[in-house]
Design a protein around this motif. Structure first.
Motif, mmCIF file in Angstrom:
data_model
loop_
_atom_site.group_PDB
_atom_site.id
_atom_site.type_symbol
_atom_site.label_atom_id
_atom_site.label_comp_id
_atom_site.label_asym_id
_atom_site.label_seq_id
_atom_site.Cartn_x
_atom_site.Cartn_y
_atom_site.Cartn_z
ATOM 1 N N THR A 235 -10.642 -5.097 6.650
ATOM 2 C CA THR A 235 -10.382 -6.475 6.253
ATOM 3 C C THR A 235 -8.960 -6.612 5.742
ATOM 4 N N HIS A 236 -8.258 -7.667 6.150
ATOM 5 C CA HIS A 236 -6.928 -7.939 5.634
ATOM 6 C C HIS A 236 -6.991 -8.298 4.142
ATOM 7 N N ARG B 77 -9.885 4.445 -2.495
ATOM 8 C CA ARG B 77 -11.020 3.673 -3.027
ATOM 9 C C ARG B 77 -12.236 3.831 -2.132
ATOM 10 N N LEU B 78 -12.012 3.831 -0.827
ATOM 11 C CA LEU B 78 -13.119 4.039 0.109
ATOM 12 C C LEU B 78 -13.681 5.450 -0.034
ATOM 13 N N GLU B 79 -12.822 6.446 -0.195
ATOM 14 C CA GLU B 79 -13.302 7.817 -0.384
ATOM 15 C C GLU B 79 -14.182 7.913 -1.627
ATOM 16 N N GLY B 80 -13.787 7.226 -2.690
ATOM 17 C CA GLY B 80 -14.606 7.211 -3.900
ATOM 18 C C GLY B 80 -15.947 6.544 -3.663
ATOM 19 N N SER C 243 1.992 1.243 0.760
ATOM 20 C CA SER C 243 1.602 0.728 2.068
ATOM 21 C C SER C 243 1.237 1.915 2.963
ATOM 22 N N ASP C 244 1.739 1.921 4.194
ATOM 23 C CA ASP C 244 1.551 3.080 5.071
ATOM 24 C C ASP C 244 2.867 3.842 5.207
ATOM 25 N N GLN C 245 3.692 3.766 4.172
ATOM 26 C CA GLN C 245 5.048 4.306 4.220
ATOM 27 C C GLN C 245 5.244 5.546 3.339
ATOM 28 N N SER C 246 4.182 6.266 3.057
ATOM 29 C CA SER C 246 4.292 7.417 2.177
ATOM 30 C C SER C 246 5.258 8.468 2.711
ATOM 31 N N GLY D 147 -11.837 -3.809 3.193
ATOM 32 C CA GLY D 147 -10.472 -3.450 2.834
ATOM 33 C C GLY D 147 -9.726 -2.840 4.005
ATOM 34 N N ASN D 148 -8.410 -2.771 3.871
ATOM 35 C CA ASN D 148 -7.538 -2.195 4.893
ATOM 36 C C ASN D 148 -7.116 -0.807 4.429
ATOM 37 N N VAL D 149 -7.713 0.222 4.999
ATOM 38 C CA VAL D 149 -7.501 1.580 4.498
ATOM 39 C C VAL D 149 -6.267 2.243 5.097
ATOM 40 N N GLN D 150 -5.405 1.481 5.759
ATOM 41 C CA GLN D 150 -4.102 2.034 6.151
ATOM 42 C C GLN D 150 -3.237 2.305 4.922
ATOM 43 N N ALA D 151 -3.504 1.584 3.848
ATOM 44 C CA ALA D 151 -2.799 1.810 2.592
ATOM 45 C C ALA D 151 -3.461 2.948 1.828
ATOM 46 N N ILE D 152 -2.662 3.849 1.243
ATOM 47 C CA ILE D 152 -3.197 5.017 0.554
ATOM 48 C C ILE D 152 -4.184 4.616 -0.537
ATOM 49 N N GLU D 153 -3.816 3.648 -1.348
ATOM 50 C CA GLU D 153 -4.670 3.264 -2.470
ATOM 51 C C GLU D 153 -6.054 2.829 -2.001
#
Length: 338
Positions: A227-228, A205-208, A137-140, A195-201
């Motif tokens: 997007t949720h 994916r967006l960076e790719g 999530s955003d909890q890294s 997508g919701n880019v607050q999550a690392i994964e």
């Protein structure tokens, strides 16, 4: 009644019968090499003759084990998601299979992280032998902080240089790049990312996706729409975005299969066809990808393999051994949506 043999209920009863100490019985039944093979074989035969089964609870107490693993889903970036989400259910099922085969129970928790010490409180409760975290999530940073002093914890998610916690997951950057490269190869020149880019994964994916667009020079543009992950919310957000478009994108890269299916439904509701008007790629390769209409091109994550890696790493960490993070290769699965 005096002729009946005494019922063997504990290792102390078996020790008295064998003429050895309870510690020797315990070591023999556990297969410890410190007990001679002759003595160990004699104790095992006595145990079998008297139908004696050592208590797993007693054994766990002796070795300070709980016999349970905490499986935690932190939802800092998507608080409306539920455990019934198809990705969570798939991952939980794979983890449960791995854990039960090794004699562990599973304690499942869905956590809304309202305070930074939520994970530390779970660790201090000392109810489980270790934790498997489904998604960072955003909890890294919270995971990193806990991992500095707590070894038996493994997370499913993305790996970034410098992280402290052990993770197992897909190369999300490569997956995002493969998805957008495929759309470009299919002739797409205006590609929307949902997508919701607050999550690392999802951020990886967006960076790719961005990398694939850069490699295509100026021929392609990437539209980035937050997007949720929840199907109902993502569908409304995709519809709202399309309402603002003077011209539809000819390609969509959705950060999950659920978002991709929602996009296909929104397009169908507007009389648009997939892949005729818009080509769509998802991410995960959940069963819904094969069942959607049309079947969904997607980036496959090896969820079952990842679950096996997670459990294997956690068991080593429970024993006090360090393990490194694992990055799995994604796979482009081409179906009718592109």
């Amino acid at each position: 009644m005096q002729g009946l043999p005494k019922k063997i209920r504990t290792i102390y009863d078996l020790a008295a019968l064998a003429g050895v100490s309870a510690a020797t019985v315990s070591r023999a039944l556990a297969g410890k090499e410190v007990v001679s093979s002759e003595t160990a074989e004699r104790i095992r035969k006595l145990a079998e003759e008297h139908d004696f089964q050592p208590s797993s609870l007693a054994r766990n107490l002796r070795i300070r084990r709980r016999g349970a693993i905490g499986v935690v889903i932190p939802l800092g970036h998507e608080r409306g998601q539920h455990i019934s989400d198809p990705f969570f259910m798939t991952m939980i099922g794979c983890l449960a299979d791995e854990l039960t085969e090794r004699g562990f129970d599973l304690m499942l928790s869905r956590v809304i992280p309202d305070r930074p010490d939520w994970l530390q409180k779970m660790i201090e409760a000392d109810r489980v032998d270790g934790f498997l975290i489904i998604g960072q999530s955003d909890q890294s940073q919270v995971l990193d902080a806990a991992a500095r002093n707590y070894l038996p914890m493994v997370a499913w998610g993305g790996f970034v240089q410098g992280q402290t916690h052990c993770s197992v997951g897909t190369d999300n950057f490569l997956g995002g790049r493969l998805a957008v490269q495929h759309l470009i190869e299919r002739g797409c020149r205006s590609i929307a990312f949902f997508g919701n880019v607050q999550a690392i994964e999802l951020a990886l994916r967006l960076e790719g996706a961005r990398a694939a667009v850069r490699e295509a020079s100026d021929r392609v543009k990437l539209l980035e729409i937050s997007t949720h992950l929840e199907a109902e919310l993502s569908g409304a957000e995709i519809a709202a975005f399309l309402d603002t478009c003077a011209e539809l994108p000819d390609g969509i890269f959705a950060a999950s299969d659920l978002i991709a299916v929602a996009a296909i439904q929104v397009l169908a509701g507007r009389g648009r066809t997939v892949p005729g008007d818009v080509r769509v790629v998802g991410f995960d390769d959940l069963p819904i990808a094969r069942l959607s209409a049309p079947p969904l091109t997607t980036i496959r994550q090896d969820i079952a393999g990842g679950a096996a890696h997670m459990v294997e790493a956690l068991l080593k960490r429970i024993e006090g051994k360090q393990t490194g993070s694992v990055v799995l290769n994604p796979e482009l699965v081409v179906r009718a949506s592109t």
